[in-house]
Design a protein around this motif. Structure first.
Motif, PDB file in Angstrom:
ATOM      1  N   SER A  65      -0.944 -52.399 -24.056  1.00  0.00           N
ATOM      2  CA  SER A  65      -0.390 -51.442 -25.010  1.00  0.00           C
ATOM      3  C   SER A  65      -1.525 -50.795 -25.800  1.00  0.00           C
ATOM      4  O   SER A  65      -2.634 -51.318 -25.859  1.00  0.00           O
ATOM      5  CB  SER A  65       0.579 -52.146 -25.965  1.00  0.00           C
ATOM      6  OG  SER A  65      -0.119 -53.123 -26.713  1.00  0.00           O
ATOM      7  N   ASP A  66      -1.231 -49.669 -26.409  1.00  0.00           N
ATOM      8  CA  ASP A  66      -2.210 -48.954 -27.223  1.00  0.00           C
ATOM      9  C   ASP A  66      -1.926 -49.246 -28.696  1.00  0.00           C
ATOM     10  O   ASP A  66      -0.912 -48.780 -29.231  1.00  0.00           O
ATOM     11  CB  ASP A  66      -2.117 -47.452 -26.959  1.00  0.00           C
ATOM     12  CG  ASP A  66      -3.061 -46.638 -27.816  1.00  0.00           C
ATOM     13  OD1 ASP A  66      -3.901 -47.227 -28.540  1.00  0.00           O
ATOM     14  OD2 ASP A  66      -2.954 -45.396 -27.783  1.00  0.00           O
ATOM     15  N   PRO A  67      -2.784 -50.001 -29.380  1.00  0.00           N
ATOM     16  CA  PRO A  67      -2.531 -50.330 -30.782  1.00  0.00           C
ATOM     17  C   PRO A  67      -2.353 -49.094 -31.679  1.00  0.00           C
ATOM     18  O   PRO A  67      -1.663 -49.159 -32.695  1.00  0.00           O
ATOM     19  CB  PRO A  67      -3.773 -51.121 -31.196  1.00  0.00           C
ATOM     20  CG  PRO A  67      -4.318 -51.664 -29.927  1.00  0.00           C
ATOM     21  CD  PRO A  67      -4.000 -50.626 -28.882  1.00  0.00           C
ATOM     22  N   ALA A  68      -2.919 -47.970 -31.285  1.00  0.00           N
ATOM     23  CA  ALA A  68      -2.788 -46.753 -32.081  1.00  0.00           C
ATOM     24  C   ALA A  68      -1.350 -46.236 -32.104  1.00  0.00           C
ATOM     25  O   ALA A  68      -0.979 -45.456 -32.992  1.00  0.00           O
ATOM     26  CB  ALA A  68      -3.719 -45.669 -31.544  1.00  0.00           C
ATOM     27  N   ALA A  69      -0.529 -46.672 -31.165  1.00  0.00           N
ATOM     28  CA  ALA A  69       0.851 -46.200 -31.068  1.00  0.00           C
ATOM     29  C   ALA A  69       1.791 -46.904 -32.046  1.00  0.00           C
ATOM     30  O   ALA A  69       2.972 -46.563 -32.109  1.00  0.00           O
ATOM     31  CB  ALA A  69       1.364 -46.383 -29.646  1.00  0.00           C
TER      32      ALA A  69
END
Length: 161
Positions: A65-69
């Motif tokens: 997953s992308d933590p920025a999301a």
């Protein structure tokens, strides 16, 4: 508000805690995995504590997953020698800019180290205003009948806007 729980666990205890927190938050959890295999049994495992004391990060595998999301990120990790694990430092090295300004909750497993000292070292990894709540599960508390209530309080504060 989108949330996620990232965790580092060698023994499975932090994974268990992370999944309970994720369930209470209604979100997914994802492990932080080191690129190298770490010795987790016997005397040599104490070398890892030395790495933690020296603040040495460990390279981690890319997350799925992308933590920025996410708006809110909860990090679950043990503490070693009253310090963040090298894997958690590796997470911050790799994804610190992606979680900058996010709401961050910290949950640590403490089997004997000084939790207050450890939390201060954890907080130093992040902008202090982004760490909205910390939670510790100390030695002897793994079968605490109030665990669900304590996790609920932690989650409520982390998710409060």
């Amino acid at each position: 508000m989108k949330s996620i729980v990232y965790y580092y666990s060698q023994t499975g205890r932090c994974e268990e805690l992370a999944k309970k927190i994720a369930t209470a938050m209604g979100c997914e959890s994802e492990p932080i995995v080191e690129k190298r295999r770490r010795i987790s049994r016997g005397f040599l495992r104490f070398l890892s504590g030395g790495e933690a004391i020296r603040g040495k990060p460990s390279p981690i595998k890319e997350l799925s997953s992308d933590p920025a999301a996410f708006d809110t990120v909860v990090l679950v990790s043990p503490i070693w020698a009253s310090s963040p694990t090298p894997a958690l430092r590796g997470f911050v090295d790799a994804y610190g800019s992606a979680i900058a300004g996010k709401r961050i909750g910290l949950a640590i497993a403490n089997l004997g180290s000084d939790a207050a000292v450890a939390f201060e070292k954890f907080r130093e990894l992040f902008a202090s205003e982004t760490v909205v709540r910390s939670f510790t599960k100390a030695k002897g508390e793994w079968d605490n009948p109030l665990e669900g209530q304590l996790i609920g309080e932690f989650v409520s504060e982390v998710l409060a806007t």
